[in-house]
Scaffold this motif. Structure first.
Motif, PDB file in Angstrom:
ATOM      1  N   PHE A  12       0.890  -1.002  -0.027  1.00 36.45           N
ATOM      2  CA  PHE A  12       0.040  -0.035  -0.080  1.00 36.45           C
ATOM      3  C   PHE A  12       0.888   1.314  -0.096  1.00 36.45           C
ATOM      4  CE2 PHE A  12      -2.880   3.193   1.925  1.00 36.45           C
ATOM      5  CZ  PHE A  12      -4.186   2.916   1.124  1.00 36.45           C
ATOM      6  N   SER A  13       1.438   1.526  -1.220  1.00 35.57           N
ATOM      7  CA  SER A  13       2.429   2.806  -1.373  1.00 35.57           C
ATOM      8  C   SER A  13       2.067   3.578  -2.465  1.00 35.57           C
ATOM      9  CB  SER A  13       3.847   2.276  -1.129  1.00 35.57           C
ATOM     10  OG  SER A  13       3.969   1.321  -2.345  1.00 35.57           O
ATOM     11  N   TYR A  14       2.480   4.944  -2.465  1.00 41.12           N
ATOM     12  CA  TYR A  14       2.108   5.860  -3.466  1.00 41.12           C
ATOM     13  C   TYR A  14       2.955   5.598  -4.704  1.00 41.12           C
ATOM     14  CZ  TYR A  14       1.786  10.441  -5.830  1.00 41.12           C
ATOM     15  OH  TYR A  14       1.612  11.420  -6.548  1.00 41.12           O
ATOM     16  N   HIS A  15       2.068   5.676  -6.024  1.00 39.98           N
ATOM     17  CA  HIS A  15       2.567   5.606  -6.968  1.00 39.98           C
ATOM     18  C   HIS A  15       2.199   6.980  -7.863  1.00 39.98           C
ATOM     19  CE1 HIS A  15       4.278   1.655  -6.919  1.00 39.98           C
ATOM     20  NE2 HIS A  15       3.017   1.149  -6.337  1.00 39.98           N
ATOM     21  N   ASN A  16       3.221   7.696  -8.534  1.00 40.98           N
ATOM     22  CA  ASN A  16       2.829   8.829  -9.245  1.00 40.98           C
ATOM     23  C   ASN A  16       2.494   8.277 -10.671  1.00 40.98           C
ATOM     24  OD1 ASN A  16       2.634  11.314 -10.500  1.00 40.98           O
ATOM     25  ND2 ASN A  16       4.662  12.080  -9.603  1.00 40.98           N
ATOM     26  N   LEU A  17       1.188   7.996 -10.586  1.00 42.09           N
ATOM     27  CA  LEU A  17       0.612   7.570 -12.013  1.00 42.09           C
ATOM     28  C   LEU A  17       0.293   8.896 -12.797  1.00 42.09           C
ATOM     29  CD1 LEU A  17      -2.025   4.580 -11.326  1.00 42.09           C
ATOM     30  CD2 LEU A  17       0.366   4.642 -11.222  1.00 42.09           C
ATOM     31  N   PRO A  18       0.168   8.490 -14.248  1.00 45.47           N
ATOM     32  CA  PRO A  18       0.129   9.660 -15.099  1.00 45.47           C
ATOM     33  C   PRO A  18      -0.910  10.534 -14.948  1.00 45.47           C
ATOM     34  CG  PRO A  18       0.330   7.642 -16.247  1.00 45.47           C
ATOM     35  CD  PRO A  18       0.177   7.330 -14.937  1.00 45.47           C
ATOM     36  N   PHE A  19      -2.204  10.269 -14.430  1.00 46.46           N
ATOM     37  CA  PHE A  19      -3.244  11.166 -14.544  1.00 46.46           C
ATOM     38  C   PHE A  19      -4.191  11.208 -13.128  1.00 46.46           C
ATOM     39  CE2 PHE A  19      -3.142   9.979 -18.905  1.00 46.46           C
ATOM     40  CZ  PHE A  19      -2.700  11.334 -19.538  1.00 46.46           C
ATOM     41  N   ARG A  20      -4.409  12.344 -12.856  1.00 45.34           N
ATOM     42  CA  ARG A  20      -5.369  12.464 -11.551  1.00 45.34           C
ATOM     43  C   ARG A  20      -6.507  13.769 -12.057  1.00 45.34           C
ATOM     44  NH1 ARG A  20      -1.003  12.486 -12.231  1.00 45.34           N
ATOM     45  NH2 ARG A  20      -0.039  11.889 -10.277  1.00 45.34           N
ATOM     46  N   TYR A  21      -7.455  13.770 -11.179  1.00 45.64           N
ATOM     47  CA  TYR A  21      -8.469  14.768 -11.587  1.00 45.64           C
ATOM     48  C   TYR A  21      -8.463  15.773 -10.519  1.00 45.64           C
ATOM     49  CZ  TYR A  21     -13.339  16.340 -11.242  1.00 45.64           C
ATOM     50  OH  TYR A  21     -14.586  17.231 -11.386  1.00 45.64           O
ATOM     51  N   ILE A  22      -8.768  16.943 -10.946  1.00 43.72           N
ATOM     52  CA  ILE A  22      -8.805  18.199 -10.060  1.00 43.72           C
ATOM     53  C   ILE A  22      -9.930  19.226 -10.295  1.00 43.72           C
ATOM     54  CG2 ILE A  22      -7.213  19.578 -11.279  1.00 43.72           C
ATOM     55  CD1 ILE A  22      -6.110  20.248  -8.400  1.00 43.72           C
ATOM     56  N   THR A  36      -5.384  15.877 -14.997  1.00 44.15           N
ATOM     57  CA  THR A  36      -4.216  16.593 -15.128  1.00 44.15           C
ATOM     58  C   THR A  36      -2.905  15.643 -14.860  1.00 44.15           C
ATOM     59  OG1 THR A  36      -2.699  18.482 -14.210  1.00 44.15           O
ATOM     60  CG2 THR A  36      -4.596  17.335 -12.931  1.00 44.15           C
ATOM     61  N   GLU A  37      -1.697  16.041 -15.463  1.00 42.28           N
ATOM     62  CA  GLU A  37      -0.679  15.379 -15.190  1.00 42.28           C
ATOM     63  C   GLU A  37       0.294  15.766 -14.069  1.00 42.28           C
ATOM     64  OE1 GLU A  37       1.500  13.910 -18.773  1.00 42.28           O
ATOM     65  OE2 GLU A  37      -0.177  14.739 -19.663  1.00 42.28           O
ATOM     66  N   THR A  38      -0.062  16.898 -13.320  1.00 39.56           N
ATOM     67  CA  THR A  38       0.617  17.236 -12.187  1.00 39.56           C
ATOM     68  C   THR A  38       0.302  17.038 -11.105  1.00 39.56           C
ATOM     69  OG1 THR A  38       0.262  19.537 -13.422  1.00 39.56           O
ATOM     70  CG2 THR A  38       1.525  19.748 -11.484  1.00 39.56           C
ATOM     71  N   SER A  39       1.335  16.220 -10.206  1.00 35.50           N
ATOM     72  CA  SER A  39       1.017  15.800  -8.856  1.00 35.50           C
ATOM     73  C   SER A  39       1.012  16.537  -7.567  1.00 35.50           C
ATOM     74  CB  SER A  39       1.692  14.256  -8.912  1.00 35.50           C
ATOM     75  OG  SER A  39       3.163  14.778  -8.810  1.00 35.50           O
ATOM     76  N   VAL A  40       1.468  17.812  -7.944  1.00 41.45           N
ATOM     77  CA  VAL A  40       2.017  18.789  -6.963  1.00 41.45           C
ATOM     78  C   VAL A  40       0.562  19.760  -6.923  1.00 41.45           C
ATOM     79  CG1 VAL A  40       3.471  20.459  -6.292  1.00 41.45           C
ATOM     80  CG2 VAL A  40       4.395  18.459  -7.463  1.00 41.45           C
ATOM     81  N   ALA A 102     -15.861  11.727 -11.655  1.00 43.45           N
ATOM     82  CA  ALA A 102     -14.274  11.966 -11.443  1.00 43.45           C
ATOM     83  C   ALA A 102     -13.751  10.505 -11.369  1.00 43.45           C
ATOM     84  CB  ALA A 102     -14.361  12.883 -10.432  1.00 43.45           C
ATOM     85  N   CYS A 103     -14.233   9.727 -10.643  1.00 42.26           N
ATOM     86  CA  CYS A 103     -13.561   8.401 -10.132  1.00 42.26           C
ATOM     87  C   CYS A 103     -13.483   7.390 -11.730  1.00 42.26           C
ATOM     88  CB  CYS A 103     -14.537   7.585  -9.212  1.00 42.26           C
ATOM     89  SG  CYS A 103     -14.576   7.909  -7.529  1.00 42.26           S
ATOM     90  N   LYS A 104     -14.575   7.590 -12.341  1.00 44.62           N
ATOM     91  CA  LYS A 104     -14.420   6.831 -13.424  1.00 44.62           C
ATOM     92  C   LYS A 104     -13.336   7.368 -14.831  1.00 44.62           C
ATOM     93  CE  LYS A 104     -19.332   5.444 -14.215  1.00 44.62           C
ATOM     94  NZ  LYS A 104     -20.710   5.806 -14.946  1.00 44.62           N
ATOM     95  N   ALA A 105     -13.406   8.786 -14.440  1.00 43.12           N
ATOM     96  CA  ALA A 105     -12.227   9.428 -15.602  1.00 43.12           C
ATOM     97  C   ALA A 105     -10.938   8.947 -14.957  1.00 43.12           C
ATOM     98  CB  ALA A 105     -12.427  11.043 -15.508  1.00 43.12           C
ATOM     99  N   VAL A 106     -10.562   9.038 -13.821  1.00 47.10           N
ATOM    100  CA  VAL A 106      -9.408   8.818 -13.170  1.00 47.10           C
ATOM    101  C   VAL A 106      -8.850   7.273 -13.460  1.00 47.10           C
ATOM    102  CG1 VAL A 106      -7.808   8.559 -11.087  1.00 47.10           C
ATOM    103  CG2 VAL A 106      -9.417  10.589 -11.490  1.00 47.10           C
ATOM    104  N   VAL A 107      -9.998   6.492 -13.442  1.00 46.11           N
ATOM    105  CA  VAL A 107      -9.489   4.771 -13.594  1.00 46.11           C
ATOM    106  C   VAL A 107      -9.235   4.814 -15.150  1.00 46.11           C
ATOM    107  CG1 VAL A 107     -10.600   2.728 -13.573  1.00 46.11           C
ATOM    108  CG2 VAL A 107     -10.910   4.181 -11.735  1.00 46.11           C
ATOM    109  N   LYS A 108     -10.174   5.352 -15.985  1.00 44.89           N
ATOM    110  CA  LYS A 108     -10.142   5.295 -17.438  1.00 44.89           C
ATOM    111  C   LYS A 108      -8.763   5.665 -17.724  1.00 44.89           C
ATOM    112  CE  LYS A 108     -12.308   6.145 -21.796  1.00 44.89           C
ATOM    113  NZ  LYS A 108     -13.427   6.842 -22.390  1.00 44.89           N
ATOM    114  N   ALA A 109      -8.298   6.808 -17.292  1.00 36.94           N
ATOM    115  CA  ALA A 109      -6.914   7.341 -17.682  1.00 36.94           C
ATOM    116  C   ALA A 109      -5.718   6.626 -17.327  1.00 36.94           C
ATOM    117  CB  ALA A 109      -6.962   8.747 -17.497  1.00 36.94           C
ATOM    118  N   ASN A 110      -6.012   6.004 -16.194  1.00 38.39           N
ATOM    119  CA  ASN A 110      -4.872   5.088 -15.865  1.00 38.39           C
ATOM    120  C   ASN A 110      -5.015   3.710 -16.054  1.00 38.39           C
ATOM    121  OD1 ASN A 110      -3.102   7.424 -14.331  1.00 38.39           O
ATOM    122  ND2 ASN A 110      -4.997   7.712 -13.307  1.00 38.39           N
TER     123      ASN A 110
END
Ligand SMILES: *Cc1c(COP(=O)(O)O)cnc(C)c1O
Length: 341
Positions: A12-22, A36-40, A102-110
């Motif tokens: 159970f650890s963080y991975h910086n995947l390509p996409f997140r929703y904001i 977005t691709e920005t994790s910060v 938003a959940c669906k979009a993040v799953v689909k993108a990753n």
């Protein structure tokens, strides 16, 4: 293209995947939100989330089925709980439709990072709602960020379905009787870091918290709810205003009754009556079901079914739940939401 991951041995650890929703809330309304691709996150140093803990989070998973499809488990319940948490902390509510889309979009993108069926891995989604903006006064923020990132995970408690031992926290509570125990907020976790660390140092999986008013009844585990199985086939889980209402727990209450023919009840679980349970477990999205071998209280270890073997009812509940989540067993109406990829 993709990170190389050992699907069988994910923790159970963080991975910086390509996409997140904001999405941003400003002037009384949410914007449309985007991937977005920005994790910060860039936020004001005066953000209420940073100073006064005006923040909330959620946790849910996307599952890969045998046919290779991807599905979510009861995301509407996470949306509703985030709304309740938002109400408790006077934060802007995220509407259910917006949350699920938003959940669906993040799953689909990753989607390449949803672990293959059969590995036990899943894609964990972490929705986060934070109060931001310039405003150091003690009042609710006027602006918010709602974001969801994802990471592939294996099972949370190491050892999987093997039982582990827990210890009752005798010096610390995680929440106060009518405080924020039922809200999924970071502050409850900040309060549980110290007792959790002490428990781990002493060789236990995690802490069991007692009710903060009388310290006589089991409330919950650090990040999971508690259930016990009696010799006459009752599934019992604590009822209290300071427990975080686990979606896994309410799902198990229903499955215990309708699928396994147990009598399922929420009620008091006095810490001095552990004898009535022949099995016990901790449940939550991250933990799924983690069998409890024994509970240490006042220096004495009370063992339920066994310190090494999983009890048959706990095993049956686990099989039913993950069978539904991974699409192998028919789900009750509305529990499964497919993600079109
Ligand atoms: C999230 C959480 C749980 C588990 O809830 P699920 O909806 O089943 O994932 C249990 N206890 C606490 C303190 C939690 O934050």
């Amino acid at each position: 293209m993709t990170l190389t991951l050992d699907w069988e041995n994910l923790g159970f650890s963080y991975h910086n995947l390509p996409f997140r929703y904001i999405s941003y809330f400003k002037d009384g309304k949410w914007d449309d939100g985007k991937l977005t691709e920005t994790s910060v996150l860039a936020i004001s140093e005066s953000s209420p989330a940073l100073h006064y803990g005006q923040q909330a989070f959620e946790g849910l998973k996307a599952y890969r089925t045998k046919e290779g499809k991807i599905q979510l488990f009861r995301p509407d319940k996470n949306a509703e709980r985030l709304q309740k948490t938002a109400d408790r902390l006077l934060m802007a509510q995220v509407p259910t439709d917006k949350f699920i889309e938003a959940c669906k979009a993040v799953v689909k993108a990753n989607q390449d990072y949803v672990p293959p069926y059969g590995t036990g891995g899943t894609l964990y989604l972490r929705p986060l709602l934070i109060g931001i903006g310039d405003g150091i006064g003690i009042r609710p923020a006027e602006e918010y960020i709602f974001t969801i990132f994802a990471m592939p995970v294996g099972s949370y408690f190491k050892g999987g379905l093997a039982p582990t031992n827990f210890v009752v926290s005798e010096d610390f509570d995680r929440a106060s009787p009518y405080g924020t125990g039922a809200a999924k907020v970071g502050g409850n976790y900040a309060a549980s870091l110290l007792p959790g660390m002490k428990a781990k140092k002493a060789g236990f999986s995690d802490v069991i918290y007692l009710d903060p008013a009388t310290h006589t009844k089991i409330e919950e585990v650090g990040a999971a709810n508690f259930f016990g199985i009696t010799a006459d086939n009752e599934f019992i889980t604590p009822l209290s205003p300071s427990i975080l209402p686990s979606i896994t727990k309410y799902s198990l209450l229903e499955l215990a009754q309708t699928r396994l023919g147990l009598k399922a009840v929420e009620g008091d679980v006095p810490i001095d009556q552990l004898d009535r349970f022949v099995e016990a477990g901790a449940c939550g999205t991250a933990a799924v079901i983690s069998p409890i071998g024994g509970i240490q209280y006042k220096g004495k270890l009370h063992v339920f079914y066994s310190e090494t073997e999983v009890g048959p009812v706990t095993r049956a509940l686990y099989d039913e739940l993950i069978g539904i989540q991974f699409g192998d067993i028919e789900a009750p109406d509305g529990w499964i939401v497919p993600v079109d990829c």
